[in-house]
Design an enzyme around this catalytic site. Structure first.
Site, PDB file in Angstrom:
ATOM      1  N   GLY A  39      24.613  43.877  43.997  1.00 29.07           N
ATOM      2  CA  GLY A  39      24.295  42.555  44.210  1.00 29.07           C
ATOM      3  C   GLY A  39      25.235  41.590  43.860  1.00 29.07           C
ATOM      4  CG  LEU A  41      23.766  40.010  47.403  1.00 35.78           C
ATOM      5  CD1 LEU A  41      22.549  39.737  48.601  1.00 35.78           C
ATOM      6  CD2 LEU A  41      24.562  41.141  47.709  1.00 35.78           C
ATOM      7  CG  HIS A  42      30.818  37.469  47.570  1.00 33.26           C
ATOM      8  ND1 HIS A  42      31.355  38.108  48.685  1.00 33.26           N
ATOM      9  CD2 HIS A  42      30.677  38.524  46.380  1.00 33.26           C
ATOM     10  CE1 HIS A  42      31.617  39.479  48.009  1.00 33.26           C
ATOM     11  NE2 HIS A  42      31.812  39.759  46.662  1.00 33.26           N
ATOM     12  N   GLY A  44      30.947  37.827  51.409  1.00 31.63           N
ATOM     13  CA  GLY A  44      31.896  38.422  52.430  1.00 31.63           C
ATOM     14  C   GLY A  44      30.374  40.135  52.286  1.00 31.63           C
ATOM     15  CG  HIS A  45      27.878  41.559  48.749  1.00 33.33           C
ATOM     16  ND1 HIS A  45      28.357  40.493  48.107  1.00 33.33           N
ATOM     17  CD2 HIS A  45      28.606  41.948  48.526  1.00 33.33           C
ATOM     18  CE1 HIS A  45      28.854  40.950  46.639  1.00 33.33           C
ATOM     19  NE2 HIS A  45      29.301  42.393  46.874  1.00 33.33           N
ATOM     20  CD  GLN A  69      30.631  51.300  41.109  1.00 31.02           C
ATOM     21  OE1 GLN A  69      29.817  52.097  42.045  1.00 31.02           O
ATOM     22  NE2 GLN A  69      32.003  50.149  42.214  1.00 31.02           N
ATOM     23  CE  LYS A 159      37.664  41.753  46.439  1.00 29.24           C
ATOM     24  NZ  LYS A 159      37.737  42.553  45.413  1.00 29.24           N
ATOM     25  CG  ASP A 160      36.466  46.394  47.081  1.00 32.66           C
ATOM     26  OD1 ASP A 160      36.644  46.394  45.907  1.00 32.66           O
ATOM     27  OD2 ASP A 160      35.687  45.986  47.606  1.00 32.66           O
ATOM     28  CB  SER A 196      30.748  39.870  42.162  1.00 28.38           C
ATOM     29  OG  SER A 196      29.612  40.736  43.468  1.00 28.38           O
TER      30      SER A 196
HETATM   31  P1  AMP Z   1      30.217  45.306  45.779  1.00 29.35           P
HETATM   32  O1  AMP Z   1      28.581  44.464  45.488  1.00 29.35           O
HETATM   33  O2  AMP Z   1      31.638  44.073  45.580  1.00 29.35           O
HETATM   34  O3  AMP Z   1      29.991  46.874  45.406  1.00 29.35           O
HETATM   35  O4  AMP Z   1      30.805  45.353  47.101  1.00 29.35           O
HETATM   36  C1  AMP Z   1      29.345  46.050  48.224  1.00 29.35           C
HETATM   37  C2  AMP Z   1      30.159  45.992  49.396  1.00 29.35           C
HETATM   38  O5  AMP Z   1      31.259  44.376  50.016  1.00 29.35           O
HETATM   39  C3  AMP Z   1      31.417  46.484  49.368  1.00 29.35           C
HETATM   40  O6  AMP Z   1      31.517  47.254  50.628  1.00 29.35           O
HETATM   41  C4  AMP Z   1      32.708  45.798  48.765  1.00 29.35           C
HETATM   42  O7  AMP Z   1      34.265  46.244  49.617  1.00 29.35           O
HETATM   43  C5  AMP Z   1      31.894  44.378  50.030  1.00 29.35           C
HETATM   44  N1  AMP Z   1      32.506  43.243  49.695  1.00 29.35           N
HETATM   45  C6  AMP Z   1      33.087  42.751  48.887  1.00 29.35           C
HETATM   46  N2  AMP Z   1      33.564  40.910  48.716  1.00 29.35           N
HETATM   47  C7  AMP Z   1      33.978  40.922  49.749  1.00 29.35           C
HETATM   48  C8  AMP Z   1      34.951  40.222  50.450  1.00 29.35           C
HETATM   49  N3  AMP Z   1      35.400  38.706  50.497  1.00 29.35           N
HETATM   50  N4  AMP Z   1      35.055  40.361  52.124  1.00 29.35           N
HETATM   51  C9  AMP Z   1      33.981  41.746  52.168  1.00 29.35           C
HETATM   52  N5  AMP Z   1      33.351  42.979  52.167  1.00 29.35           N
HETATM   53  C10 AMP Z   1      33.042  42.567  50.769  1.00 29.35           C
END
Ligand code: AMP
Length: 312
Positions: A39, A41-42, A44-45, A69, A159-160, A196
């Protein structure tokens, strides 16, 4: 968009869309695309979600801040949560199902066996510095989510990068039917990767954070002339000049994550990746890129309109 807050609601929604969560995969099974998130969300998501929507018959995006985690002393309690905003954003993406499970849905007491991440992938980089078993928590929650959602494909962000390698390895043994896809890192206008956790940055820290993509750009530019080790030194200097505390700045093989230095590598730089983690104030930033990337500090703008609007 159907909002599901439990496993049973999810399974009913999948059934109503003709995508029954069932282990009996047949060749004409509906293609279910899945994007797990925590969540807040930005862009990238949203870029990953857009890729999933374009390539799936039914798309599920989950929002679950996964307690397993986060290590002791990390930001599980304070992790940014805003369900209303997230659901608003999701409703404009073409996602069919927003899945917001409870902790009991993901970790029922009768099914509590954790997954151990591959140690060759999980013990280096972020695995060294994040307390507890961060990647075991990641592998465990993705395994649980895959069991519940039964996707055909799942999208993760580069990114990860280390996380993607851990998940690929986990899925190859536990979920061979799930295709793991990865999407490029979406960056802000100055090259900082969207995250996030960027919401934690003060205006001054946000300015200092620009040194993360600048340090990466420095390493990329200097490696051909100075070699990896001296280029890394120059990159660390960029971080410290900006007041950042460098946790790691390393070059590793992209898929195996084996460490590479000038003395250890004779391979082409195409297969190498640069990894960085640095702290600005209390905020930990991570990023990575191919060692043969160019123009990192020019933003990688998201292609679809909702992601572009968010990145603006
Ligand atoms: P998170 O909510 O941080 O667990 O991220 C969810 C998914 O979004 C994971 O697969 C992250 O690698 C991906 N993600 C996070 N930030 C970015 C970004 N800047 N660009 C592309 N994917 C991203």
């Amino acid at each position: 968009m159907i909002i599901c807050r439990s496993n049973s609601e999810l399974h009913a929604a999948l059934a109503s869309l003709g995508a029954v969560a069932d282990k009996t995969a047949t060749s004409d099974k509906t293609h279910v695309g899945f994007v797990p998130t925590m969540g807040s969300l930005h862009a990238g998501h949203l870029s990953l979600i857009s890729q999933a929507v374009s390539n799936s018959q039914v798309t599920v995006a989950s929002i679950f801040v996964n307690p397993t985690q986060f290590g002791p002393g990390e930001d599980f309690e304070s992790y940014p949560r805003d369900q209303h905003r997230d659901l608003d954003l999701l409703s404009g993406t073409g996602v069919d199902i927003a899945f917001l499970p409870s902790v009991d849905d993901i970790y029922p007491t009768e099914c509590s066996t954790p997954v151990l991440a591959d140690r060759s992938l999980s013990s280096c980089l972020c695995g060294k510095t994040r307390p507890g078993s961060h990647f075991d928590g990641v592998a465990t929650v993705v395994d649980r989510l895959f069991q519940i959602v039964q996707p055909s494909s799942a999208w993760f962000g580069e990114k990860d990068w280390q996380q993607v390698q851990v998940i690929r390895e986990m899925a190859s043994s536990l979920h061979p039917g799930v295709k793991i896809e990865s999407g490029p890192t979406v960056r802000d206008h100055d090259g900082l990767a969207m995250s996030s956790r960027n919401a934690y940055l003060t205006a001054t820290e946000r300015f200092q954070a620009r040194s993360v993509p600048r340090a990466m750009q420095t390493v990329i530019e200097l490696t051909p002339t100075l070699g990896i080790d001296r280029a890394l030194e120059a990159g660390r200097a960029v971080l410290s000049d900006a007041g950042l505390d460098c946790e790691y700045l390393e070059v590793r093989a992209a898929e195996t994550l084996v460490s590479c230095s000038d003395s250890a590598t004779s391979q082409s730089r195409d297969g190498l990746r640069l990894f960085i983690a640095a702290r600005v104030g209390d905020v930990r930033l991570i990023d990575n890129t191919s060692l043969s990337s160019t123009h990192l500090t020019q933003a990688t703008r998201p292609a679809d309109s909702s992601a572009a609007a968010l990145a603006a």
